[in-house]
Structure formats: C-alpha cells, structure tokens
Scaffold this motif. Structure first.
Motif, PDB file in Angstrom:
ATOM      1  N   LYS A   1     -15.101   4.164 -14.710  1.00  0.00           N
ATOM      2  CA  LYS A   1     -14.201   4.396 -13.582  1.00  0.00           C
ATOM      3  C   LYS A   1     -14.455   5.772 -12.958  1.00  0.00           C
ATOM      4  O   LYS A   1     -14.620   6.765 -13.662  1.00  0.00           O
ATOM      5  CB  LYS A   1     -12.753   4.313 -14.060  1.00  0.00           C
ATOM      6  N   GLY A   2     -14.520   5.792 -11.632  1.00  0.00           N
ATOM      7  CA  GLY A   2     -14.706   7.057 -10.929  1.00  0.00           C
ATOM      8  C   GLY A   2     -16.134   7.554 -10.890  1.00  0.00           C
ATOM      9  O   GLY A   2     -16.391   8.638 -10.363  1.00  0.00           O
ATOM     10  N   ARG A   3     -17.086   6.765 -11.423  1.00  0.00           N
ATOM     11  CA  ARG A   3     -18.489   7.196 -11.441  1.00  0.00           C
ATOM     12  C   ARG A   3     -19.281   6.647 -10.250  1.00  0.00           C
ATOM     13  O   ARG A   3     -20.494   6.818 -10.193  1.00  0.00           O
ATOM     14  CB  ARG A   3     -19.159   6.757 -12.751  1.00  0.00           C
ATOM     15  N   GLY A   4     -18.614   5.983  -9.323  1.00  0.00           N
ATOM     16  CA  GLY A   4     -19.293   5.478  -8.126  1.00  0.00           C
ATOM     17  C   GLY A   4     -20.228   4.317  -8.391  1.00  0.00           C
ATOM     18  O   GLY A   4     -21.224   4.152  -7.689  1.00  0.00           O
ATOM     19  N   ILE A   5     -19.912   3.485  -9.388  1.00  0.00           N
ATOM     20  CA  ILE A   5     -20.798   2.379  -9.730  1.00  0.00           C
ATOM     21  C   ILE A   5     -20.537   1.175  -8.830  1.00  0.00           C
ATOM     22  O   ILE A   5     -19.560   1.128  -8.080  1.00  0.00           O
ATOM     23  CB  ILE A   5     -20.620   1.953 -11.205  1.00  0.00           C
ATOM     24  N   ALA A   6     -21.420   0.203  -8.915  1.00  0.00           N
ATOM     25  CA  ALA A   6     -21.211  -1.114  -8.301  1.00  0.00           C
ATOM     26  C   ALA A   6     -21.550  -2.145  -9.368  1.00  0.00           C
ATOM     27  O   ALA A   6     -22.332  -1.868 -10.287  1.00  0.00           O
ATOM     28  CB  ALA A   6     -22.097  -1.289  -7.075  1.00  0.00           C
ATOM     29  N   ILE A   7     -20.956  -3.320  -9.261  1.00  0.00           N
ATOM     30  CA  ILE A   7     -21.182  -4.378 -10.243  1.00  0.00           C
ATOM     31  C   ILE A   7     -21.597  -5.655  -9.528  1.00  0.00           C
ATOM     32  O   ILE A   7     -20.909  -6.109  -8.596  1.00  0.00           O
ATOM     33  CB  ILE A   7     -19.923  -4.637 -11.098  1.00  0.00           C
ATOM     34  N   GLU A   8     -22.709  -6.211  -9.944  1.00  0.00           N
ATOM     35  CA  GLU A   8     -23.168  -7.499  -9.424  1.00  0.00           C
ATOM     36  C   GLU A   8     -22.728  -8.576 -10.417  1.00  0.00           C
ATOM     37  O   GLU A   8     -23.058  -8.511 -11.601  1.00  0.00           O
ATOM     38  CB  GLU A   8     -24.691  -7.505  -9.269  1.00  0.00           C
ATOM     39  N   VAL A   9     -21.986  -9.545  -9.922  1.00  0.00           N
ATOM     40  CA  VAL A   9     -21.462 -10.617 -10.779  1.00  0.00           C
ATOM     41  C   VAL A   9     -22.502 -11.742 -10.853  1.00  0.00           C
ATOM     42  O   VAL A   9     -22.662 -12.529  -9.930  1.00  0.00           O
ATOM     43  CB  VAL A   9     -20.126 -11.150 -10.224  1.00  0.00           C
ATOM     44  N   TRP A  10     -23.212 -11.765 -11.957  1.00  0.00           N
ATOM     45  CA  TRP A  10     -24.303 -12.710 -12.219  1.00  0.00           C
ATOM     46  C   TRP A  10     -25.469 -12.414 -11.277  1.00  0.00           C
ATOM     47  O   TRP A  10     -25.416 -11.492 -10.450  1.00  0.00           O
ATOM     48  CB  TRP A  10     -23.833 -14.158 -12.091  1.00  0.00           C
ATOM     49  N   GLU A  11     -26.547 -13.159 -11.430  1.00  0.00           N
ATOM     50  CA  GLU A  11     -27.760 -12.950 -10.633  1.00  0.00           C
ATOM     51  C   GLU A  11     -28.463 -14.292 -10.500  1.00  0.00           C
ATOM     52  O   GLU A  11     -28.520 -15.065 -11.459  1.00  0.00           O
ATOM     53  CB  GLU A  11     -28.662 -11.926 -11.333  1.00  0.00           C
ATOM     54  N   ARG A  12     -28.993 -14.575  -9.321  1.00  0.00           N
ATOM     55  CA  ARG A  12     -29.654 -15.848  -9.050  1.00  0.00           C
ATOM     56  C   ARG A  12     -28.744 -17.018  -9.450  1.00  0.00           C
ATOM     57  O   ARG A  12     -29.181 -17.963 -10.108  1.00  0.00           O
ATOM     58  CB  ARG A  12     -31.005 -15.932  -9.768  1.00  0.00           C
ATOM     59  N   GLU A  13     -27.490 -16.928  -9.044  1.00  0.00           N
ATOM     60  CA  GLU A  13     -26.536 -17.979  -9.414  1.00  0.00           C
ATOM     61  C   GLU A  13     -26.932 -19.350  -8.883  1.00  0.00           C
ATOM     62  O   GLU A  13     -26.612 -20.375  -9.485  1.00  0.00           O
ATOM     63  CB  GLU A  13     -25.124 -17.622  -8.925  1.00  0.00           C
TER      64      GLU A  13
END
Length: 204
Positions: free
Chosen positions: A164-176
C-alpha cells in the motif's frame, strides 16, 4: 544506332497495322536524385510523473541475486521507462496452500523486486497468474482459474495491502482469453471481486 527506329512484325507492314517506334539517344541517361528521407523527431516523455512505458524482465531468474537485480533495474531505468512488470505465479509458488485463508506465499522475491526497482525510480506492475490446486479441486493444473473468484480476490487484496502506498499496479490474470475455462462472464466476476479487494486495501 542513334536515331529513330520502327519495329514491325513480319516482313511487310500492312496499311493501318500498328507499329512500335523506339528512339535511341546518345550519351548517358540522367539519373533521378531522390530527396532525403524526412527526419522524425523523437517525442519527449511527459515532463512530470513516471513515463507510462515499462519493461517486463525475467525477474524470477534473478531470485536472491541482488547484483543482477540491481543491474536489471538500472538498465530499465536507463531506457527512460518508468515501470517494470513482475509476474506473480501464485499457484506455482504456493502450490500446497489449503484454502484456509492462511497464505504461505513467500513474499521475499516480490519484496526484493519492489525495493530495488523503487530505488531506481521504477514502479512495479504485479501480474498475478495461476492458482493453487485447492482453488479448483477438479484439476491440479495451476494454470486453471479458481472456482470461486473471491479466493483469487483475497490473494490480490493481500498483495495490495502489503505494498500500500508504493504506487503499484496489479494485473488480474494474464491472457485470460487463452485460459481454458475462463470465459468472459467468469473473468468479469474475478475482475470485479479483485477490484473491490484491491481498492479496499489501497484506494490509491
């Protein structure tokens, strides 16, 4: 051979028969000079904030190798990119998780990458893929999506809370679209559940 020559088929031209004339000119023919190619000026990145381009490195191959981790992060930063992508293989790395809610995922590698990348001015996109066998009892293939989207959402929520607060992004799964059993309706459920957990953990 200089002059005008007329060609015809056969030995004698008939009235009204088409002919072909060829003109041979002495000297060297003029050569066409091509214009120089237009110069394309590079587009400068935005003057403020991280550039929205990034590099996906094979971070898993550099596990616990701090010198190589530092070198890779420096090379990405030297390109002017502002992001790097790290694939988080939840199912592979927490294969024996029992779905009790007590995650046994080893966060050491994600800690290393986000800390070293951050020291070089890079932000991290975590791409979360695969799920432990307990999340889909019908198959032990970690590439299969979880039966219950909320189980996957709980993991990405923990990821968001941890950084939290580290400026991350999250991709939910890949090549769904290439994952067997993960149609649009099922993926939408997983995406919605994950979004809610991520935003609850870190609204930024």
């Amino acid at each position: 051979l200089v002059g005008r020559w007329q060609l015809q088929s056969g030995g004698k031209a008939l009235p009204g028969e088409p002919t072909l004339s060829v003109v041979i000119v002495a000297g060297n023919p003029p050569t066409a000079t091509l214009p120089p190619p237009p110069s394309v000026k590079p587009v400068a990145p935005p003057s403020s904030g991280p550039m929205m381009y990034g590099v996906q490195a094979h971070w898993a191959a550099l596990y616990n190798q701090e010198t190589l981790l530092e070198k890779t992060a420096s090379q990405i930063a030297d390109l002017g990119a502002g992001w790097t992508k790290l694939q988080v293989r939840w199912g592979s790395e927490d294969y024996y998780y029992d779905c009790s809610g007590n995650l046994s995922f080893d966060w050491n590698h994600t800690n290393q990458v986000i800390n070293i990348a951050g020291s070089k001015g890079l932000r991290v996109l975590f791409s979360v893929v695969t799920s432990p066998p307990c999340t889909h009892p019908g198959t032990s293939d970690v590439e299969a999506p979880p039966d219950d989207p909320n189980v996957f959402a709980a993991f990405v929520g923990e990821l968001a809370s941890r950084y939290k607060g580290r400026g991350i992004a999250i991709e939910v799964w890949e090549r769904e679209n290439a994952t067997p059993g993960l149609d649009a309706a099922r993926y939408t459920q997983m995406l919605a559940a994950s979004y809610n957990k991520i935003k609850a953990a870190d609204s930024g």
